[in-house]
Design a protein around this motif. Structure first.
Motif, PDB file in Angstrom:
ATOM      1  N   ASP A  95     -16.029  47.625  -7.268  1.00 29.19           N
ATOM      2  CA  ASP A  95     -15.793  49.066  -7.225  1.00 29.19           C
ATOM      3  C   ASP A  95     -14.561  49.468  -8.021  1.00 29.19           C
ATOM      4  OD1 ASP A  95     -17.995  49.547  -5.626  1.00 29.19           O
ATOM      5  OD2 ASP A  95     -16.864  49.254  -3.761  1.00 29.19           O
ATOM      6  N   ARG A  96     -13.850  48.467  -8.534  1.00 36.94           N
ATOM      7  CA  ARG A  96     -12.598  48.757  -9.249  1.00 36.94           C
ATOM      8  C   ARG A  96     -12.849  48.958 -10.735  1.00 36.94           C
ATOM      9  NH1 ARG A  96      -8.580  44.037  -8.366  1.00 36.94           N
ATOM     10  NH2 ARG A  96     -10.376  42.935  -9.250  1.00 36.94           N
ATOM     11  N   SER A  97     -12.065  49.855 -11.328  1.00 40.44           N
ATOM     12  CA  SER A  97     -12.021  49.977 -12.780  1.00 40.44           C
ATOM     13  C   SER A  97     -10.705  49.378 -13.258  1.00 40.44           C
ATOM     14  CB  SER A  97     -12.124  51.444 -13.214  1.00 40.44           C
ATOM     15  OG  SER A  97     -13.424  51.934 -13.017  1.00 40.44           O
ATOM     16  N   VAL A  98     -10.801  48.441 -14.199  1.00 33.84           N
ATOM     17  CA  VAL A  98      -9.624  47.696 -14.660  1.00 33.84           C
ATOM     18  C   VAL A  98      -9.518  47.815 -16.170  1.00 33.84           C
ATOM     19  CG1 VAL A  98      -8.494  45.448 -14.770  1.00 33.84           C
ATOM     20  CG2 VAL A  98      -9.826  46.076 -12.743  1.00 33.84           C
ATOM     21  N   ALA A  99      -8.299  48.072 -16.651  1.00 36.08           N
ATOM     22  CA  ALA A  99      -8.028  48.102 -18.089  1.00 36.08           C
ATOM     23  C   ALA A  99      -7.339  46.796 -18.468  1.00 36.08           C
ATOM     24  CB  ALA A  99      -7.151  49.290 -18.440  1.00 36.08           C
ATOM     25  N   ALA A 100      -7.981  46.013 -19.334  1.00 32.33           N
ATOM     26  CA  ALA A 100      -7.414  44.757 -19.834  1.00 32.33           C
ATOM     27  C   ALA A 100      -6.754  45.031 -21.179  1.00 32.33           C
ATOM     28  CB  ALA A 100      -8.494  43.698 -19.964  1.00 32.33           C
ATOM     29  N   VAL A 101      -5.461  44.714 -21.277  1.00 32.70           N
ATOM     30  CA  VAL A 101      -4.662  45.071 -22.453  1.00 32.70           C
ATOM     31  C   VAL A 101      -4.200  43.806 -23.167  1.00 32.70           C
ATOM     32  CG1 VAL A 101      -2.655  46.364 -23.256  1.00 32.70           C
ATOM     33  CG2 VAL A 101      -3.858  47.090 -21.176  1.00 32.70           C
ATOM     34  N   LYS A 102      -4.278  43.823 -24.492  1.00 39.40           N
ATOM     35  CA  LYS A 102      -3.761  42.728 -25.314  1.00 39.40           C
ATOM     36  C   LYS A 102      -3.067  43.313 -26.538  1.00 39.40           C
ATOM     37  CE  LYS A 102      -7.157  39.190 -24.068  1.00 39.40           C
ATOM     38  NZ  LYS A 102      -8.161  38.224 -24.601  1.00 39.40           N
ATOM     39  N   GLY A 103      -1.968  42.679 -26.950  1.00 38.02           N
ATOM     40  CA  GLY A 103      -1.261  43.190 -28.120  1.00 38.02           C
ATOM     41  C   GLY A 103      -0.179  42.259 -28.604  1.00 38.02           C
ATOM     42  N   THR A 104       0.672  42.800 -29.479  1.00 36.92           N
ATOM     43  CA  THR A 104       1.753  42.045 -30.096  1.00 36.92           C
ATOM     44  C   THR A 104       3.042  42.849 -30.028  1.00 36.92           C
ATOM     45  OG1 THR A 104       0.187  41.024 -31.645  1.00 36.92           O
ATOM     46  CG2 THR A 104       2.535  40.891 -32.207  1.00 36.92           C
ATOM     47  N   VAL A 105       4.146  42.173 -29.770  1.00 42.15           N
ATOM     48  CA  VAL A 105       5.456  42.831 -29.802  1.00 42.15           C
ATOM     49  C   VAL A 105       5.855  42.970 -31.266  1.00 42.15           C
ATOM     50  CG1 VAL A 105       7.858  42.732 -29.063  1.00 42.15           C
ATOM     51  CG2 VAL A 105       6.071  41.772 -27.591  1.00 42.15           C
ATOM     52  N   THR A 106       5.973  44.205 -31.725  1.00 46.12           N
ATOM     53  CA  THR A 106       6.227  44.461 -33.147  1.00 46.12           C
ATOM     54  C   THR A 106       7.699  44.636 -33.479  1.00 46.12           C
ATOM     55  OG1 THR A 106       5.868  46.837 -32.788  1.00 46.12           O
ATOM     56  CG2 THR A 106       3.963  45.508 -33.448  1.00 46.12           C
ATOM     57  N   ASP A 107       8.541  44.904 -32.462  1.00 51.37           N
ATOM     58  CA  ASP A 107       9.961  45.115 -32.758  1.00 51.37           C
ATOM     59  C   ASP A 107      10.774  44.893 -31.488  1.00 51.37           C
ATOM     60  OD1 ASP A 107      12.168  45.660 -34.334  1.00 51.37           O
ATOM     61  OD2 ASP A 107      12.066  47.825 -34.028  1.00 51.37           O
ATOM     62  N   GLY A 108      12.050  44.497 -31.679  1.00 57.25           N
ATOM     63  CA  GLY A 108      12.963  44.368 -30.550  1.00 57.25           C
ATOM     64  C   GLY A 108      12.852  43.038 -29.835  1.00 57.25           C
ATOM     65  N   GLU A 109      13.166  43.046 -28.552  1.00 60.46           N
ATOM     66  CA  GLU A 109      13.115  41.843 -27.720  1.00 60.46           C
ATOM     67  C   GLU A 109      11.706  41.246 -27.722  1.00 60.46           C
ATOM     68  OE1 GLU A 109      15.578  39.905 -24.457  1.00 60.46           O
ATOM     69  OE2 GLU A 109      15.645  40.415 -26.578  1.00 60.46           O
ATOM     70  N   PHE A 110      11.619  39.938 -27.904  1.00 60.98           N
ATOM     71  CA  PHE A 110      10.356  39.194 -27.949  1.00 60.98           C
ATOM     72  C   PHE A 110       9.510  39.552 -29.162  1.00 60.98           C
ATOM     73  CE2 PHE A 110      11.248  39.946 -23.323  1.00 60.98           C
ATOM     74  CZ  PHE A 110      11.746  38.683 -23.062  1.00 60.98           C
ATOM     75  N   ARG A 111      10.152  39.967 -30.231  1.00 60.85           N
ATOM     76  CA  ARG A 111       9.425  40.351 -31.450  1.00 60.85           C
ATOM     77  C   ARG A 111       8.565  39.189 -31.955  1.00 60.85           C
ATOM     78  NH1 ARG A 111      10.486  40.098 -37.088  1.00 60.85           N
ATOM     79  NH2 ARG A 111       9.537  41.817 -38.237  1.00 60.85           N
ATOM     80  N   GLY A 112       7.322  39.513 -32.292  1.00 55.73           N
ATOM     81  CA  GLY A 112       6.400  38.533 -32.824  1.00 55.73           C
ATOM     82  C   GLY A 112       5.540  37.852 -31.782  1.00 55.73           C
ATOM     83  N   ARG A 113       5.803  38.117 -30.523  1.00 54.53           N
ATOM     84  CA  ARG A 113       5.059  37.425 -29.471  1.00 54.53           C
ATOM     85  C   ARG A 113       3.866  38.243 -28.990  1.00 54.53           C
ATOM     86  NH1 ARG A 113      10.034  34.770 -25.984  1.00 54.53           N
ATOM     87  NH2 ARG A 113      11.421  34.545 -27.774  1.00 54.53           N
ATOM     88  N   LYS A 114       2.901  37.522 -28.470  1.00 59.02           N
ATOM     89  CA  LYS A 114       1.729  38.173 -27.893  1.00 59.02           C
ATOM     90  C   LYS A 114       2.061  38.646 -26.480  1.00 59.02           C
ATOM     91  CE  LYS A 114      -0.803  37.092 -31.452  1.00 59.02           C
ATOM     92  NZ  LYS A 114      -1.274  38.124 -32.404  1.00 59.02           N
ATOM     93  N   TRP A 115       1.363  39.684 -26.054  1.00 54.61           N
ATOM     94  CA  TRP A 115       1.549  40.155 -24.686  1.00 54.61           C
ATOM     95  C   TRP A 115       0.214  40.646 -24.147  1.00 54.61           C
ATOM     96  CZ3 TRP A 115       1.175  45.185 -22.550  1.00 54.61           C
ATOM     97  CH2 TRP A 115       0.870  46.197 -23.464  1.00 54.61           C
ATOM     98  N   SER A 116       0.115  40.700 -22.836  1.00 54.35           N
ATOM     99  CA  SER A 116      -1.115  41.166 -22.205  1.00 54.35           C
ATOM    100  C   SER A 116      -0.769  41.858 -20.893  1.00 54.35           C
ATOM    101  CB  SER A 116      -2.073  39.991 -21.950  1.00 54.35           C
ATOM    102  OG  SER A 116      -1.464  39.049 -21.080  1.00 54.35           O
TER     103      SER A 116
END
Length: 222
Positions: free
Chosen positions: A153-174
């Motif tokens: 019954d739940r609606s879930v948003a799954a997010v994926k991306g990349t840190v483009t600037d600042g802290e953790f720049r260049g790393r993947k995130w989700s």
């Protein structure tokens, strides 16, 4: 026994002087080569140690992560309905349970994001940019794409991306955003669902090296 005498009018020390002059000339000839040999770059133990430390630091940076839990409020314009439509999205997040192997001082964060996409209460896709302010005073700018799906019954948003600037720049995130545990009645109205508040789990990890260590310098053969 025959004894060779000096040439008339010459000095008996002349052979010795000539020998010394020849040795000096030979030494002077070899001096530039010796100077070049000693001036060639060499890798010291200190340089090797620093390079090894740099590589170890790069490895620690590459595998370090930060994981946070908190809440997120999202506004949709127009409101979400049962049918997909083009929507503009704005959201704010409060992350109060953070643990980081990169910086143990990171324990919380605040975030805002903006996105656009085509979605409904039960499905859709959108993409945008998120900015995170960590409690250590640093910031991260993140690009992302998200897919909305139904889990029970739940609606879930799954997010994926990349840190483009600042802290953790260049790393993947989700991230995983639980939009709602059960479908709100507003989804079935013409105006739709204008806002949602739900649980957010966010993780930053790296599969992309962000620090490169130059190779050790080696003597150049001549």
């Amino acid at each position: 026994m025959l004894v060779r005498r000096p040439w008339p009018g010459s000095s008996p020390f002349l052979p010795t002087v000539m020998t010394m002059a020849g040795a000096a000339l030979f030494t002077a000839t070899l001096a530039p080569d010796a100077a070049r040999a000693t001036s060639r770059p060499r890798t010291s133990h200190a340089q090797a140690a620093r390079a090894g430390t740099g590589r170890a630091h790069a490895l620690r940076q590459a595998v370090s992560t930060v994981a946070c839990g908190g809440s997120q409020t999202v506004a949709y314009s127009p409101g979400l309905t049962t049918g997909p439509q083009e929507i503009t999205i704005h959201g704010t997040s409060t992350l109060t349970r953070c643990a980081s192997s990169a910086d143990p001082n990171i324990t919380a964060a605040w975030s805002t994001f903006h996105a656009t996409g085509r979605l409904s209460c039960v499905s859709g896709k959108y993409s945008g940019t998120r900015k995170v302010v960590w409690n250590n005073g640093r910031t991260s700018t993140m690009s992302f794409s998200s897919v909305v799906s139904v889990d029970g019954d739940r609606s879930v948003a799954a997010v994926k991306g990349t840190v483009t600037d600042g802290e953790f720049r260049g790393r993947k995130w989700s991230a995983a955003f639980t939009m709602f545990a059960s479908r709100p009645r507003n989804c079935a109205t013409r105006a739709g669902l204008p806002t949602i508040a739900g649980r957010l789990l966010l993780t930053v990890g790296s599969t992309v090296p962000v620090i490169s260590t130059p190779p050790l310098s080696r003597p150049t053969r001549r």
